[in-house]
Write an enzyme that holds these catalytic residues in place. Sequence first.
Site, mmCIF file in Angstrom:
data_model
loop_
_atom_site.group_PDB
_atom_site.id
_atom_site.type_symbol
_atom_site.label_atom_id
_atom_site.label_comp_id
_atom_site.label_asym_id
_atom_site.label_seq_id
_atom_site.Cartn_x
_atom_site.Cartn_y
_atom_site.Cartn_z
ATOM 1 N N SER A 107 0.834 -1.197 0.000
ATOM 2 C CA SER A 107 0.000 0.000 0.000
ATOM 3 C C SER A 107 0.870 1.249 0.000
ATOM 4 O O SER A 107 1.701 1.423 -0.890
ATOM 5 C CB SER A 107 -0.966 -0.041 1.187
ATOM 6 O OG SER A 107 -1.877 1.025 1.134
ATOM 7 N N HIS A 210 -8.267 1.406 -1.402
ATOM 8 C CA HIS A 210 -7.971 0.449 -2.476
ATOM 9 C C HIS A 210 -9.225 -0.172 -3.080
ATOM 10 O O HIS A 210 -9.231 -1.343 -3.469
ATOM 11 C CB HIS A 210 -7.001 -0.635 -1.986
ATOM 12 C CG HIS A 210 -5.711 -0.087 -1.469
ATOM 13 N ND1 HIS A 210 -4.807 0.544 -2.291
ATOM 14 C CD2 HIS A 210 -5.212 -0.013 -0.215
ATOM 15 C CE1 HIS A 210 -3.785 0.958 -1.560
ATOM 16 N NE2 HIS A 210 -4.008 0.641 -0.303
#
Length: 322
Positions: A107, A210
Site C-alpha cells: 500500500s 484500495h
Amino acid sequence: MLLHCWASSGWQTRAVIVIACPGQGSQTPGFLDPWLQDASAKDALARFSDEAGLDLVKHGTVSDADTIRDTAVAQPLIVAAGIVALDALRKALPADAAPFGGIAGHSVGEITAAYGAGILSDSDAMSFVSERAVAMAEAAATTPTGMSAVLGGDQEAVVAHVRSFGLEPANYNGGGQIVVAGAHDALARLADEPLKGTRVIPLQVAGAFHTSYMQSARDWLAGASRTVEPQDPTLRIWTNHDGTEVTSGTAFFDLLIGQVASPVRWDLCMDAFSAAGITGLIELAPAGALTGLARRGLKGVPTVAIKTPDDLPAALDLIAQQ
C-alpha cells in the site's frame, strides 16, 4: 531457494534479500522515539516535516493512537519512518556488502519502496505521500465506509461471498488473509454471516481504501503529480498491482497513482519473491506486519523487523549469513 551464478572460481550462491516496506496500520504511539537519538535521522525527520506540512516528530513521539490513525497523518509518518530506517540500514552496511535482491512495499509502503529503488527522491516521496494522504482522507469522508479482515477460507469462495454483500476485496495479503471494504452496514452483515470456516475482524480505519470508493483520490493524484519526474529503478522492484517486476520509473509511478483505487496484491508479491529465490526478508520501520505475513506466506524464509535502531545488527547479521 538460492540463485546460483558462475564466477571464475566456479558456481557460487547469490543471496536474494528483499526489503519490505509496511503500509498503514503499522504505526504505534511513540514509535519514532528511538530513531531521534541519531542526529542524521532527526535532521531528516525535521526536513520531512516541512515537506509534508506536518510535525512528524511530534506525531511519532507524543501523539496518541487516534491522532496517528488519521490517514492524513499516518501515511506521511509511515513513509518518513521507512526512509529513515532504510538510510540507516544502508549506512550501516559494510563497504563490500552485496546489493539487496529487491524491494517492495505494501500500500503506502510502495512510496517508500519507490524511494529505495531510486524512482523517487526523498523530497518527491514525501510530497507525493502528503498529497495521497489528504486525497484519500477526503475521499473517505465523502461516504462513510470501513474495512474488515477475513481470515481463513478458500480465496475465491471468500471473494464471492463478500461481493454478495456489496463489498470489495481491498488487500490480498496471502497466508489466508483478505481485507475487504465497503459500507458499514454491509461489513456488519458480513460479520454476522461469515463464510463457514472464516473469521471476520473489523479494522480501525477511516475508509474503504484500495476500492472504487477512492476513485476521486486517484483522479486528484493524477493531476497533482504532474511535476514529479520519476527515474528508472536502480534496484529490482515489484508492484502491488499484480506482483510483477517493473523496470520503468514512469510505469511504476503511474501504478502508484492507480493503486489507491485498486486492490493490493501482496500475495502475488510474495509469490514473486519466491520465484526470484528469496533467501531473507528485512522489513523497515514501523515493522512487524509484513514479517508476520511472511511467516505464513514465505515459510522457512528468515526475516528481520527493523522496529528501532537496535534491530539493525540483526538485519546486518542476516545479510552476512546469506
